[in-house]
Write a protein that holds these residues in place. Structure first.
Motif, short mmCIF file in Angstrom:
data_model
loop_
_atom_site.label_atom_id
_atom_site.label_comp_id
_atom_site.label_asym_id
_atom_site.label_seq_id
_atom_site.Cartn_x
_atom_site.Cartn_y
_atom_site.Cartn_z
N VAL A 387 0.84 -1.20 0.00
CA VAL A 387 0.00 0.00 0.00
C VAL A 387 0.87 1.25 0.00
CG1 VAL A 387 -1.66 1.35 1.35
CG2 VAL A 387 -1.96 -1.12 1.12
N ALA A 388 1.90 1.25 0.86
CA ALA A 388 2.77 2.43 0.95
C ALA A 388 3.55 2.66 -0.34
CB ALA A 388 3.73 2.26 2.13
N ARG A 389 3.95 1.57 -1.01
CA ARG A 389 4.80 1.70 -2.20
C ARG A 389 4.02 2.01 -3.47
NH1 ARG A 389 8.89 -3.51 -1.56
NH2 ARG A 389 10.20 -2.67 0.12
N HIS A 390 2.85 1.41 -3.62
CA HIS A 390 2.20 1.42 -4.93
C HIS A 390 0.80 2.02 -4.97
CE1 HIS A 390 5.50 -1.26 -5.88
NE2 HIS A 390 5.07 -2.17 -5.02
N ALA A 391 0.07 2.03 -3.86
CA ALA A 391 -1.37 2.29 -3.93
C ALA A 391 -1.73 3.76 -4.10
CB ALA A 391 -2.07 1.76 -2.67
N LYS A 392 -0.86 4.67 -3.64
CA LYS A 392 -1.18 6.11 -3.63
C LYS A 392 -2.50 6.34 -2.89
CE LYS A 392 1.27 7.12 -7.94
NZ LYS A 392 1.19 7.69 -9.30
N ALA A 393 -2.60 5.71 -1.73
CA ALA A 393 -3.83 5.77 -0.93
C ALA A 393 -3.68 6.79 0.18
CB ALA A 393 -4.15 4.39 -0.35
N MET A 416 -5.26 3.57 -5.94
CA MET A 416 -5.49 3.51 -7.38
C MET A 416 -5.97 2.15 -7.85
SD MET A 416 -1.47 3.65 -8.47
CE MET A 416 -1.82 3.64 -10.22
N GLY A 417 -5.82 1.11 -7.05
CA GLY A 417 -6.29 -0.22 -7.45
C GLY A 417 -5.23 -0.97 -8.24
N ILE A 418 -4.93 -2.18 -7.83
CA ILE A 418 -3.90 -2.98 -8.50
C ILE A 418 -4.39 -3.44 -9.86
CG2 ILE A 418 -4.67 -5.15 -7.45
CD1 ILE A 418 -1.70 -5.98 -7.32
N GLU A 419 -3.49 -3.48 -10.84
CA GLU A 419 -3.83 -3.97 -12.18
C GLU A 419 -3.92 -5.49 -12.15
OE1 GLU A 419 -0.98 -2.55 -14.95
OE2 GLU A 419 -1.18 -0.46 -14.34
N PRO A 420 -4.91 -6.07 -12.84
CA PRO A 420 -5.07 -7.54 -12.84
C PRO A 420 -3.81 -8.27 -13.30
CG PRO A 420 -7.01 -6.48 -13.77
CD PRO A 420 -6.00 -5.39 -13.57
N SER A 421 -3.06 -7.69 -14.23
CA SER A 421 -1.87 -8.37 -14.75
C SER A 421 -0.79 -8.52 -13.69
CB SER A 421 -1.31 -7.60 -15.95
OG SER A 421 -0.95 -6.28 -15.56
N MET A 445 -6.06 -16.96 -0.50
CA MET A 445 -5.89 -15.50 -0.56
C MET A 445 -6.48 -15.00 -1.86
SD MET A 445 -2.49 -13.11 -0.19
CE MET A 445 -1.84 -13.44 -1.82
N GLU A 446 -7.26 -13.94 -1.79
CA GLU A 446 -7.88 -13.33 -2.96
C GLU A 446 -7.51 -11.86 -3.00
OE1 GLU A 446 -12.35 -12.67 -4.91
OE2 GLU A 446 -12.13 -13.38 -2.85
N ILE A 447 -7.07 -11.40 -4.17
CA ILE A 447 -6.70 -10.00 -4.36
C ILE A 447 -7.55 -9.42 -5.47
CG2 ILE A 447 -4.84 -8.38 -4.88
CD1 ILE A 447 -2.86 -10.48 -3.92
N LYS A 448 -8.20 -8.30 -5.19
CA LYS A 448 -9.04 -7.63 -6.18
C LYS A 448 -8.66 -6.15 -6.24
CE LYS A 448 -13.19 -10.54 -5.98
NZ LYS A 448 -14.66 -10.56 -5.72
N GLY A 452 -9.09 3.17 -9.43
CA GLY A 452 -9.51 4.43 -8.83
C GLY A 452 -10.20 4.31 -7.49
N LYS A 453 -10.48 3.06 -7.06
CA LYS A 453 -11.20 2.87 -5.80
C LYS A 453 -10.42 2.07 -4.76
CE LYS A 453 -15.80 3.22 -7.87
NZ LYS A 453 -17.13 2.56 -8.06
N GLY A 454 -9.36 1.39 -5.18
CA GLY A 454 -8.53 0.71 -4.20
C GLY A 454 -8.36 -0.77 -4.46
N THR A 455 -7.68 -1.41 -3.51
CA THR A 455 -7.35 -2.83 -3.59
C THR A 455 -7.80 -3.54 -2.32
OG1 THR A 455 -5.43 -2.35 -4.98
CG2 THR A 455 -5.46 -4.50 -3.87
N GLN A 456 -8.29 -4.78 -2.48
CA GLN A 456 -8.70 -5.61 -1.35
C GLN A 456 -7.85 -6.87 -1.33
OE1 GLN A 456 -12.88 -6.53 -1.41
NE2 GLN A 456 -13.49 -4.44 -1.89
#
Length: 466
Positions: A387-393, A416-421, A445-448, A452-456
């Motif tokens: 989150v600190a490195r990539h999310a810009k949250a 910003m939400g992680i890209e599926p790739s 573990m599931e990552i979504k 523009g709304k974030g990552t879970q």
């Protein structure tokens, strides 16, 4: 490149030659003033393109195209005319002309690009013809290839019965399965059968694993939707024996578990030595420096200033020892458990990163197993690092809850939400480490990512107690 020009007006012929040579100095141009001599010379010249005027003595451009296509199919032709006629243009294109061009003011400047375009179009047509011929040849080889495959293969028809199987399938699973429902392949492995039927029904590519009566483990790849001559074959099933691979994976998992356990033990040992040995030494140095400073007279101003700087350096060293020691293995995790350790780390993370960090912790009163606490703590730690490195949250929420059998952990940010790739990318080593720890804990573990709304990050693991 060889270009034939059929043109009875000398001025136009000269202008066309100039335009072509200006663009391609090495081009070979063969001029003709009437069509008959041109037709007789085509075999000798073997041109790459023919440019012909529509109005010529003895034969017009359309008649020329008809004669040309009888013997010389595949040569691109550009038909030129002084006055455009839509009907003639349509007829010319139907007869195979690559282009129909009016000799307007910019005709001569555009001629080189027109030639390149029609030549390119013919090259594409030729490539298409060659591809179609190749397809027919390869299709004819298909049956012999299927028969020689060393991998079992079966085809499921419209009613999910086994319509075809190659010899290796018949040898392993039995020829008597031909014509039977595909459920017969999976024997008692009902879950694998259900997944296969679901993929077939939804016409989706899928993969299932099952164990046969001989305790061999198979991976089945399902490729649906083959259509041939009006008949729809529901799916092709390709079988791969993964028994040895599964054994190796189990060995690797045991090795990974051991490496992580040894790593955590070593981290804990180094953390304790830093805290107990180096921390105490640095603290003693601080007390001694403070004592010296207090016993110096006011006249030793320079020495006092130097001691003040020394005390500041020692304070920084103490902070570094505490930070490194906690990073290696926070004592609060061993002393007070997972909930307290995560809340402490979230507080430190928020202070360092500037993010609002919310914790919602609901864990059992009874202490969880040590390896479970360590694994979940490291997963949360890595998730917050990402989150600190990539999310810009600006905000991240860590929640933990449980029931009798399962522990649920979730880390959600508003970035910003992680890209599926990137979720399954081999370059995402942090995510791979999280996934590996989760598998060691027999969890999922599931990552979504929502742009523009974030990552879970959602983790579920079986509850285990000390």
């Amino acid at each position: 490149m060889k270009v034939i020009i059929v043109e009875d007006e000398e001025a136009h012929l000269e202008l066309m030659e100039r335009a072509i040579r200006r663009d391609s100095p090495d081009v070979q141009i063969y001029p003709f003033v009437e069509i008959e001599s041109c037709l007789n010379s085509i075999d000798r010249i073997d041109p790459d393109v023919i440019i012909t005027d529509y109005m010529l003595p003895g034969m017009d451009g359309l008649e020329f195209l008809e004669e040309l296509r009888k013997k010389h199919r595949g040569i691109p032709v550009v038909v030129t005319t002084g006055q455009g006629d839509e009907n003639i243009a349509v007829r010319a294109m139907k007869l195979g002309a690559g282009d129909y061009v009016v000799k307007s003011g910019d005709f001569f400047s555009l001629l080189p690009s027109i030639i390149k375009n029609v030549v390119h179009q013919e090259e594409l047509k030729k490539a298409l013809r060659e591809s179609q011929a190749l397809y027919e040849r390869e299709k004819n080889k298909l049956n012999s290839i299927l028969a020689s495959l060393v991998t079992p293969l079966a085809v499921i028809n419209g009613d999910t019965r086994i319509d075809f199987a190659n010899p290796i399938f018949e040898r392993i699973f039995g020829k008597e399965l031909i014509g039977k429902p595909c459920q017969a392949i999976f024997d008692q492995s009902s879950d694998a059968c259900f997944q296969c039927l679901k993929a077939v029904e939804n016409r989706q590519t899928g993969s299932v694993e099952f164990e046969d009566v001989n305790e061999r483990i198979w991976q089945v790849t399902i490729s649906p939707g083959i259509e041939k001559e009006g008949d729809i074959l529901k799916a092709v099933l390709i079988f791969q024996d993964i028994t040895e691979r599964k054994a190796y994976e189990k060995q690797l998992q045991h090795l990974s578990e051991k490496m992580i356990r040894v790593q955590e033990e070593e981290r804990g040992r180094i953390s304790r030595e830093l805290h107990d040995e180096l921390g105490q030494v640095v603290a003693a140095l601080k007390f001694d420096a403070a004592w010296l400073k207090g016993h110096l007279s006011d006249e030793n101003i320079e020495v006092k200033e130097r001691l003040q700087e020394m005390c500041a350096l020692i304070d920084g060293s103490l902070d570094a020892v505490r930070r490194i020691s906690s990073g290696l293995r926070p004592g609060i995790l061993d002393d007070m458990g997972l909930g307290a350790a995560v809340e402490w780390y979230a507080l430190e993370f928020g202070r360092r990163s500037g993010l609002e960090c919310v914790t919602l912790i609901d864990l059992p009163e009874r202490r969880l197993a040590g390896h479970l606490e360590t694994g979940i703590y490291r997963i949360v730690q890595e998730a917050l690092t990402n989150v600190a490195r990539h999310a810009k949250a600006s905000m991240v929420t860590i929640s933990m809850k449980h029931n009798k059998e399962t522990l649920f952990v979730q880390v959600v940010d508003n970035g910003m939400g992680i890209e599926p790739s990137k979720i399954r990318s081999p370059l995402s080593t942090g995510l791979a480490g999280m996934r590996e720890r989760c598998e060691i804990l027999s969890g999922t573990m599931e990552i979504k990512g929502d742009p523009g709304k974030g990552t879970q990050v959602k983790v579920q693991v079986p509850v285990m107690y000390r």
